[in-house]
Design an enzyme around this catalytic site. Structure first.
Site, PDB file in Angstrom:
ATOM      1  CB  ALA A  63      10.215 -24.004  14.679  1.00 50.29           C
ATOM      2  N   GLY A 102      14.017 -22.043  11.205  1.00 54.04           N
ATOM      3  CA  GLY A 102      14.935 -23.117  11.572  1.00 54.04           C
ATOM      4  C   GLY A 102      15.510 -23.822  10.358  1.00 54.04           C
ATOM      5  CD  GLU A 105      17.607 -20.145  13.332  1.00 54.63           C
ATOM      6  OE1 GLU A 105      16.572 -20.809  13.576  1.00 54.63           O
ATOM      7  OE2 GLU A 105      18.139 -19.397  14.148  1.00 54.63           O
ATOM      8  CD  GLU A 125      12.865 -17.567  12.795  1.00 56.83           C
ATOM      9  OE1 GLU A 125      13.039 -16.709  11.903  1.00 56.83           O
ATOM     10  OE2 GLU A 125      13.341 -18.715  12.730  1.00 56.83           O
TER      11      GLU A 125
END
Ligand code: NAD
Length: 695
Positions: A63, A102, A105, A125
């Site tokens: 992110a 991310g 993901e 994370e």
């Protein structure tokens, strides 16, 4: 269309490329671009399948953390990933560099994942006190099972492509020509009539009935005090227990809880502070650095050997000097033994041991230092000895060679004056064991040149340390604060607390051990000898003998003599209460005519911690540390301050400086002493309603 993501049809495959240097972070423009390009690809009749990949050095590596704490901007990543997962064309994620957070993901929203051999995937994370919040905790366990997912998600560590293939995270390791290999892979899938593979349609099956329970048990030890890893377990559990959509909701709730927690605030602070600390205020980032190709080390004792290993580990040759052959042989043998032990554990090969040892040149002769670029002195802690060493170094070392001292307590400015090149002299304060501890307090003298500061900060990073630049004062930053806490801990016991009670309060705050377990580990004799010398020399500021010194005077040095504040059993480093030590404490209380009282845990916490905060504020006022974050990093990497509390000064801000200032004032009134005199900076910030990090 934004420039951050592009779409191109190649060989019948629609290629979606993220181009947002340096790491293709998934900021708003990238998320919007990914969605737009997906729509383009779906509308493109020429594209039988799609590939998503990153330009430059990596697949999206996470992110955009600059967006953290700000109002969310559409589209959110979860929706983008859903769109990929539900698209009616087959999508392949082609990974190089690091598909992290991310990024992974997003890849999990694709049907297939391939990676070049050097690629890696991971969900880091947890290291920011968070959990993967865009479906990672729901998709990964469906893909590879909860056990593997728990390992990846709670550790936050990257997994290299071959291992990721073994675990089932990726489907194939491809050749290095990423784009053409990925296109070929996608075309082959289409030709073979390969099925779509929506992870959301898969079922996450627990490997055993107790997989979550067992995993949590392991975490209690490894991640004591941390909130995020346990939330990760809950989220992965939801993947087993709930339908996909409900699982995503649960993930979101848990993510929000973490995002708003003090722990994640602290861990994000540490993440940024660790990067910030490398920049020294006042030293221009373009300051030229000197080339360090070889290093000389004076003294092959406890510190010298460990310091040498740091350089050798990164291929920098060292020359180590001792006064006598037997001390030299002993020091070199310890280095070899350390490497052999590492080899026994399988972390390096025996060949590596020899290669590393070949970079170590033992000597008894200063002449062997004439070509080195940096010398680090680690001889006895005596100004006389250092004077002799630095005078000689100044004579034998080439012009421009930098001279550093590893002193813990002596004045670096004075040491610099023993040379004709004070601009080239600096402190490099390693922590014991020097080959293990990550902190390096780099002590800048009054006359140290910017270029030398920049070089020392740079070399710290090269040898895998976190370098923090500090100024000259007694104990520098870390030990100066530690001594205040230690004195308070000793007084608390004199007043009626037990060493175990004091240690437990500090341990429960999240430190690896309390002050007395720590002094037993470091050796009570070290501080005792220094204080004893001062007493004998008639130093008016010398501390009088307290119960801790009396223990040392009795030969109770801590772990090394199996007895200190606690007692120890053969082969067991667990501190056990010792009635013999208690007798010494009791006798001291009698001698001082102390009427003992019950001391509350809260008082222990406040006195041990607030005294450090007050000292930290003085350190900032004096400019010894440039920023509160420097102190935080010193405490995290040098003394095991719990990362999830963000370091001493960050923790203080979370408690509130008004509260701390009030208590400091009260302790000053009740107990007196300079250590409780409120720092002007603390007073000002408390009055302004600010924190150390808001300045
Ligand atoms: P040590 O006694 O284990 O080693 C010192 C070595 O220096 C000895 O082997 C000695 O023979 C050698 N020596 C003395 N004079 C010399 C000379 N003129 N030339 C070459 N070698 C010489 O001590 P140590 O614990 O390694 O401490 C070294 C320095 O590091 C001290 O300044 C100490 O304050 C500092 N330091 C120690 C620690 C720690 O935890 N031990 C931590 C940080 C800093």
């Amino acid at each position: 269309m934004s420039d951050a993501v592009s779409y191109q049809l190649k060989d019948g495959v629609g290629v979606i490329t993220v181009n947002n240097p340096p790491v293709n972070a998934l900021g708003q423009a990238v998320r919007a671009g990914l969605k737009e390009c997906l729509d383009k690809g779906l509308a493109d009749a020429g594209a039988q399948a799609l590939v998503v990949m990153g330009a430059g050095r990596t697949f999206p590596a996470g992110a955009d953390i600059r967006e953290f704490g700000k109002p969310p901007q559409d589209p959110n990543l979860g929706d983008v990933i859903d769109a990929y997962e539900n698209s009616d064309k087959l999508v392949v994620a082609a990974i190089h560099g690091t598909a992290l957070g991310g990024g992974l993901e997003l890849a999990l929203g694709c049907d297939y994942r391939v990676a070049v051999k050097s690629g890696a995937v991971g969900l880091p994370e947890v290291k920011l006190g968070l959990l993967p919040g865009a479906g990672g905790t729901q998709r990964l366990p469906r893909l590879i099972g909860p056990q593997g997912a728990l390992e990846v998600i709670t550790s936050g560590n990257p997994v290299k492509a071959p291992k990721a293939k073994e675990m089932g995270i990726i489907d194939a390791v491809i050749g290095d020509d990423l784009e053409s290999e990925a296109i070929a892979y996608a075309n082959k899938l289409v030709a073979d009539g390969a099925p779509r593979r929506r992870i959301c349609d898969m079922e996450a099956k627990a490997e055993s009935a107790t997989v979550f329970e067992d995993f949590e048990k392991g975490l209690q030890k490894k991640a004591r005090g941390f909130l995020a890893p346990f939330h990760c377990v809950k989220a992965v559990n939801a993947a087993v227990e709930l339908p996909f959509r409900d699982g995503l909701k649960r993930e979101r709730e848990l993510f929000q809880e973490l995002m708003e927690s003090s722990q994640s605030r602290a861990q994000r602070h540490v993440f940024f502070a660790e990067r910030e600390v490398a920049k020294v205020p006042g030293v221009d980032k373009d300051t030229p650095k000197r080339d360090i190709k070889s290093v000389g080390i004076v003294g092959a004792g406890t510190m010298g050997g460990g310091i040498a290993m740091n350089f050798v580990n990164v291929g920098i040759p060292v020359v180590i000097k001792e006064v006598k052959q037997d001390a030299l042989d002993k020091g070199i043998a310890i280095i070899r033994k350390n490497y052999e032990n590492t080899a026994k554990k399988g972390r390096i090969s025996m060949d590596d041991v020899e290669k590393r040892m070949s970079l170590v040149t033992p000597t008894l002769d200063y002449d062997d230092f004439k070509d080195v670029d940096l010398v680090i002195e680690a001889v006895f802690e005596s100004m006389e000895v250092k004077k002799d060493v630095f005078g000689t170094l100044d004579r034998v070392c080439k012009p421009g060679a930098m001279l550093a001292t590893n002193t813990s307590t002596l004045d670096v400015n004075k040491i610099a004056e023993f040379t004709s090149r004070p601009q080239d002299v600096m402190g490099m304060h390693f922590f014991s064991p020097a080959n293990v501890m990550k902190l390096l307090e780099n002590v800048r003298g009054e006359k140290t040149a910017d270029e030398v500061v920049a070089t020392v900060m740079d070399i710290s990073k090269r040898i895998g340390k976190v370098g923090v630049c500090v100024g000259v004062c007694d104990g520098f930053v870390g030990n100066r604060m530690l001594h205040k806490r230690q004195a308070e801990a000793v007084d608390l016991v004199t007043e009626g607390a037990s060493p175990q009670q004091v240690d437990k309060v500090i341990y429960d705050l999240g430190f690896p051990m309390g002050p007395f377990a720590m002094s037993d580990l470091a050796g009570l004799d070290v501080g005792y000898r220094i204080r004893e010398e001062r007493r004998k020399a008639g130093d008016p500021d010398a501390q009088e003998m307290n119960w801790l010194d009396k223990l040392a005077a009795d030969g109770r040095y801590g772990q090394k003599t199996m007895a200190g504040v606690y007692r120890y059993e053969e082969g067991d480093r667990t501190p056990k209460p010792d009635p013999e030590a208690d007798k010494v404490i009791e006798a001291y209380r009698k001698e001082k005519e102390v009427t003992t009282r019950e001391v509350s845990d809260q008082e222990i916490l406040e006195r041990c911690m607030y005294v450090m905060v007050n000292e930290g504020a003085k350190i900032l006022e004096e400019g010894i540390a440039a920023r509160a974050l420097d102190i935080d990093i010193i405490w995290i990497y040098g003394y095991g301050f719990p990362v999830y509390r963000g370091g001493t000064m960050f923790w203080a801000d979370e408690v509130g400086l008004k509260e701390i200032h009030g208590r400091v004032q009260q302790f000053h009134k009740d107990l007196g002493g300079d250590q409780w005199k409120p720092a002007a900076l603390l007073e000002r910030l408390a009055n302004e309603g600010k924190g150390f990090h808001d300045q």
